[in-house]
Write an enzyme that holds these catalytic residues in place. Structure first.
Site, short mmCIF file in Angstrom:
data_model
loop_
_atom_site.label_atom_id
_atom_site.label_comp_id
_atom_site.label_asym_id
_atom_site.label_seq_id
_atom_site.Cartn_x
_atom_site.Cartn_y
_atom_site.Cartn_z
CG ASP A 1 0.58 -4.29 1.88
OD1 ASP A 1 0.50 -4.97 2.79
OD2 ASP A 1 1.21 -3.28 1.85
CG ASP B 1 -0.31 -0.07 2.34
OD1 ASP B 1 1.07 -0.14 2.40
OD2 ASP B 1 -1.12 -0.29 3.53
CB SER B 2 4.66 1.71 -0.14
OG SER B 2 4.83 0.62 -0.85
CD GLU C 1 7.25 -0.38 7.65
OE1 GLU C 1 7.68 0.64 7.49
OE2 GLU C 1 6.16 -1.11 7.62
#
Length: 272
Positions: A90, A51-52, A187
């Site tokens: 994602d 979704d980046s 992350e």
């Protein structure tokens, strides 16, 4: 040379065995056919349609604006560019937060319409029940704990995790493993905690800003190749400066158009 370089198609079983064999897993994001084809040819093991894309493709402020339709659209494009790499999509914010019934429906839609081989969800113990139900229905799930971009507001920003202890993160990792995830993204987790999690769980850990002791690493395509500089996290290492190449090429193209150099005879068509 790694024996996995000869594998024609990476599967979830290969990824699990790579951890057992001590083989590091190389992962990158991709958002379109061309970039997917390039990273696949380079030999990456896993591709994530993250979704980046909301930030590096669509210019959103954060990932929260990304829709299910956007993820499906981009994952379909990436799928067409891959031959070897394992493909993960994602699940955007809001697509698995309202109810488990709706979440299952949305995950099934992503797998069915996009061609992804797995979905990724952010969260620990709070999503373990949902993940178990997805796995029981034949859907591969990748977990994601630590710094979770979809929780940016509730976490008070993009804050490194694990500095005040590791108990919660380890509990989340174990809950995800028990629920049936095939891998866990760590992350923004301090290296010491990532190492402990990696040694604790039997499934592969994929780090992004989480130190070298994870079973694999993932970075964003546009960060790795120097194409996005609105914000460059500390953990990013650039392996190419594609932005400068594009700018130089673009300026040369404009100059030749302005001066009537392009198109030349070799780029034109004539009678006879």
């Amino acid at each position: 040379m790694s024996k996995y370089c000869e594998v024609k198609k990476i599967t979830v079983n290969h990824l699990k065995k790579m951890k057992k064999d001590g083989e590091k897993i190389a992962c990158l994001t991709a958002y379109d056919y061309t970039s997917a084809k390039l990273v696949d040819a380079a030999g990456v093991d896993l591709v994530l349609v993250g979704d980046s894309l909301g930030m590096v493709i669509n210019g959103y402020e954060n990932t929260l604006y990304v829709t299910l339709d956007e993820i499906i659209y981009h994952t379909k494009a990436v799928k067409r560019g891959l031959k070897r790499a394992f493909l993960v999509a994602d699940m955007p914010f809001g697509t698995y937060h309202i109810s488990e019934e709706e979440a299952i429906k949305n995950c099934v839609r992503v797998i069915k319409e996009s061609g992804a081989e797995a979905v990724k969800l952010e969260g620990g113990k709070n999503v373990a029940s949902l993940i178990k139900k997805l796995v029981d229905r034949g859907i591969n799930v990748m977990g994601h704990i630590g710094l979770m971009p979809q929780y940016v507001h509730s976490m008070g920003g993009y804050k490194i995790q694990g500095r005040e202890g590791d108990e919660r993160l380890i509990e989340d990792a174990l809950a995800l493993e028990e629920a049936g995830v095939f891998a866990i993204v760590l992350e923004g987790v301090v290296a010491e905690v990532s190492k402990k999690i990696t040694e604790t769980v039997k499934v592969p850990t994929i780090g992004i800003g989480a130190g070298k002791d994870c079973d694999g690493q993932i970075l964003v395509f546009h960060d790795v190749f120097g194409m996005f500089d609105d914000f460059v996290p500390k953990f990013v290492k650039r392996y190419a400066d594609v932005k400068s190449v594009i700018l130089d090429g673009g300026k040369k193209y404009i100059e030749e158009v302005k001066n009537g150099i392009f198109p030349s005879k070799e780029h034109s068509f004539f009678r006879g």
